[in-house]
Write a protein that holds these residues in place. Structure first.
Motif, PDB file in Angstrom:
ATOM      1  N   UNK A   9       0.850  -1.206   0.000  1.00 58.50           N
ATOM      2  CA  UNK A   9       0.000   0.000   0.000  1.00 58.50           C
ATOM      3  C   UNK A   9       0.884   1.254   0.000  1.00 58.50           C
ATOM      4  N   UNK A  10       1.909   1.232   0.879  1.00 57.60           N
ATOM      5  CA  UNK A  10       2.811   2.408   0.925  1.00 57.60           C
ATOM      6  C   UNK A  10       3.550   2.575  -0.405  1.00 57.60           C
ATOM      7  N   UNK A  11       3.928   1.426  -0.993  1.00 57.05           N
ATOM      8  CA  UNK A  11       4.686   1.444  -2.254  1.00 57.05           C
ATOM      9  C   UNK A  11       3.929   2.157  -3.368  1.00 57.05           C
ATOM     10  N   UNK A  12       2.603   2.218  -3.251  1.00 58.53           N
ATOM     11  CA  UNK A  12       1.803   2.870  -4.303  1.00 58.53           C
ATOM     12  C   UNK A  12       1.872   4.402  -4.178  1.00 58.53           C
ATOM     13  N   UNK A  13       2.385   4.874  -3.073  1.00 54.97           N
ATOM     14  CA  UNK A  13       2.463   6.340  -2.883  1.00 54.97           C
ATOM     15  C   UNK A  13       3.805   6.833  -3.431  1.00 54.97           C
ATOM     16  N   UNK A  14       3.797   7.840  -4.335  1.00 52.31           N
ATOM     17  CA  UNK A  14       5.061   8.244  -4.953  1.00 52.31           C
ATOM     18  C   UNK A  14       6.077   8.792  -3.946  1.00 52.31           C
ATOM     19  N   UNK A  50      -0.900  12.503  -2.465  1.00 50.78           N
ATOM     20  CA  UNK A  50       0.033  12.207  -1.375  1.00 50.78           C
ATOM     21  C   UNK A  50       1.408  11.934  -1.965  1.00 50.78           C
ATOM     22  N   UNK A  51       2.450  12.197  -1.209  1.00 50.30           N
ATOM     23  CA  UNK A  51       3.781  11.695  -1.567  1.00 50.30           C
ATOM     24  C   UNK A  51       4.499  11.327  -0.283  1.00 50.30           C
ATOM     25  N   UNK A 357      -7.372   7.279  -1.763  1.00 50.92           N
ATOM     26  CA  UNK A 357      -6.017   6.820  -1.427  1.00 50.92           C
ATOM     27  C   UNK A 357      -6.005   6.300   0.013  1.00 50.92           C
ATOM     28  N   UNK A 358      -5.274   5.214   0.232  1.00 51.47           N
ATOM     29  CA  UNK A 358      -5.263   4.588   1.566  1.00 51.47           C
ATOM     30  C   UNK A 358      -3.852   4.572   2.129  1.00 51.47           C
ATOM     31  N   UNK A 359      -3.763   4.727   3.449  1.00 51.89           N
ATOM     32  CA  UNK A 359      -2.465   4.515   4.110  1.00 51.89           C
ATOM     33  C   UNK A 359      -2.664   3.428   5.166  1.00 51.89           C
TER      34      UNK A 359
END
Ligand code: HEM
Length: 472
Positions: A9-14, A50-51, A357-359
């Motif tokens: 999931x985190x990996x999807x955030x740039x 998000x980044x 978007x999810x964290x």
């Protein structure tokens, strides 16, 4: 499986900077030296989403748009927690100790008593300001240079401590030195403890123990004051006016058991000082740098301050009528927020923003204050210092500098926003109004506003001497 899913999931955030485990530490080191460059780069590339950036101890996810900021504000504390984020950022359990972390009575005092700042407290604050300024910048007909950061820190600390511990301790130079140096000692511990693996943190924190050492020394100052107050109280009627009205007394009246021990009270007083010193100091230093660089700003502010005081005299209500002063300080804070982050939260549960978007749980979140403040969509000519922009219309002036919004968040936003901001407004306006009334201010010949830096997310104004003389 959980950790695999969390990474996915985190990996999807740039990412800004490097993302590979070892290389990302280069980004973390770059962030310590020049935080703003990386945050701005992320904001430029991923604005509206998000980044994430690697910091020395963990990743942080940055929310860049108003909707996401509102989502964070509305999230309940068992989902996105400010307290848990503070524990991670400042390692408070190890560095400050459970006494400070679990007993939040100082926040209650700040929110209620300090915010109200009744007439007696305001008069005390004003008296202390005059005493401190007379000592730090004595009136003189000729120009004399002063290192503003040190001078302002001293005045702010002395003023605040008049309401924290009262007279005569607020004028005791050793007590003030301890209150001012606590932040540096404490942050040194935080940095070292943060770099340790979890199992090593408790013994390392115990070994360093700078916060406790400092508290022990402060306790030697507090003990006789506490004994004297307790003795006086036994002989006084409860409603007597001579019972001191400050944070120490409030804690004495409300604390029980161990919390009443001088070392614990000392730690609490230092903790309040930690929250109340750096940000107002930095804001006032920048306010003075701007005043020193433009006689025009001084002329306009003086006209307002002279005018209001001529009709109203000195009072909290009079300061509230100084719209230009409010706007000036707001603009200083807009372009020079003392901290690069606000609305820091730790996700205790997975959290989904309104855009989908999810964290995952365990993620640290924050908002990039300066990038939001320099966004042209939020402020036209956003990089320009335009001190009257916040009072040009009645509409603009509805948002005083204590009002938090997604486009103005030096104090954070929402229920966990800075509880000291209402007091900070009174203190900073009183100080600036007094300076404008009493002194002329300019940079030394050939000097101008120094370069500022954000180190590990904290604004350092850069040193410069400013010259003062009695108002001509
Ligand atoms: C220019 C002045 C100030 C600025 C810019 C400022 C900024 C902030 C920010 C950004 C936070 C964290 C909020 C968040 O991230 O959501 C905070 C928290 C806090 N501030 Fe301030 N602050 C200022 C003055 C003060 C003063 C004068 C006091 C005390 C008298 C104070 C006491 C605190 C405390 C105790 C907290 C933690 C609150 C909690 O634990 O719930 N601050 N401040």
């Amino acid at each position: 499986w959980n950790s695999h899913r969390r990474s996915a999931i985190l990996g999807a955030i740039p990412v800004v900077g490097y993302s590979a485990p070892l290389l990302s530490m280069i980004t973390a080191l770059q962030f310590v030296r020049n935080s703003q460059r990386l945050i701005d780069e992320g904001y430029r590339k991923y604005r509206g989403g998000l980044y994430r950036i690697r910091l020395l101890a963990h990743w942080i996810v940055v929310a860049t748009d108003a909707q996401a900021i509102e989502d964070i504000r509305k999230a309940p504390p068992h989902v996105l927690s400010f307290g848990a984020a503070q524990d991670v950022f400042l390692q408070t359990i190890h560095t400050a100790g459970p006494e400070v972390v679990h007993d939040r009575s100082h926040v209650t005092w700040i929110r209620s008593e300090l915010t109200r700042c009744n007439a007696a407290r305001f008069d005390a604050l004003r008296e202390e300001m005059a005493v401190a300024l007379d000592e730090q910048i004595p009136l003189s007909a000729g120009w004399k240079a002063y290192p503003v950061e040190e001078v302002v820190a001293h005045v702010v600390c002395q003023m605040s401590n008049r309401l924290f511990v009262g007279e005569p301790l607020c004028r005791n130079s050793e007590y003030l030195e301890l209150a001012m140096s606590f932040a540096n000692e404490f942050i040194r511990d935080v940095i070292i403890v943060k770099s340790c693996p979890e199992w090593l943190k408790p013994p390392v924190a115990r070994l360093l123990g700078n916060a406790r050492k400092c508290a022990k020394r402060v306790a030697t100052h507090l003990r006789p004051v506490i004994e004297q107050r307790d003795a006086a109280k036994r002989t006084l009627d409860k409603a007597s006016a001579s019972i001191p009205d400050d944070a120490l007394q409030w804690c004495l009246d409300n604390a029980t058991g161990d919390a009443r021990h001088p070392a614990n009270l000392a730690l609490r007083m230092l903790w309040i000082n930690f929250g109340s010193l750096h940000s107002p100091t930095v804001t006032l230093v920048f306010a003075l740098y701007h005043l020193a660089s433009s006689p025009e700003y001084m002329r306009i502010l003086r006209e307002e301050v002279d005018g209001v005081f001529a009709h109203e005299g000195w009072s909290k209500a009079a300061l509230g009528k100084m719209r230009k002063l409010d706007s000036f300080l707001k603009e200083v804070l807009r372009l020079n927020p003392p901290g690069i982050w606000a609305q820091q939260r730790l996700a205790l549960q997975p959290f989904t923003f309104s855009n989908g978007q999810t964290i995952p749980a365990g993620t640290m979140l924050a908002c990039p204050v300066l990038s939001l403040h320099r966004d042209e969509e939020n402020y036209p000519d956003a990089n320009e210092f335009r001190p009257w922009r916040h009072c040009e219309s009645d509409e603009a002036h509805k948002n005083l500098f204590v009002t938090t919004k997604p486009d103005f968040m030096p104090f954070g936003h929402g229920a966990d926003a800075c509880p000291g901001r209402f007091f900070a407004a009174i203190q900073m306006k009183a100080l600036l109004a007094h300076i404008v009334l009493t002194y002329d201010v300019r940079f030394e010949e050939g000097r101008r506003m120094p370069e500022r830096r954000f180190v590990a997310g904290v604004l350092l104004p850069g040193k410069a001497s400013v010259e003062f003389r009695q108002r001509a």
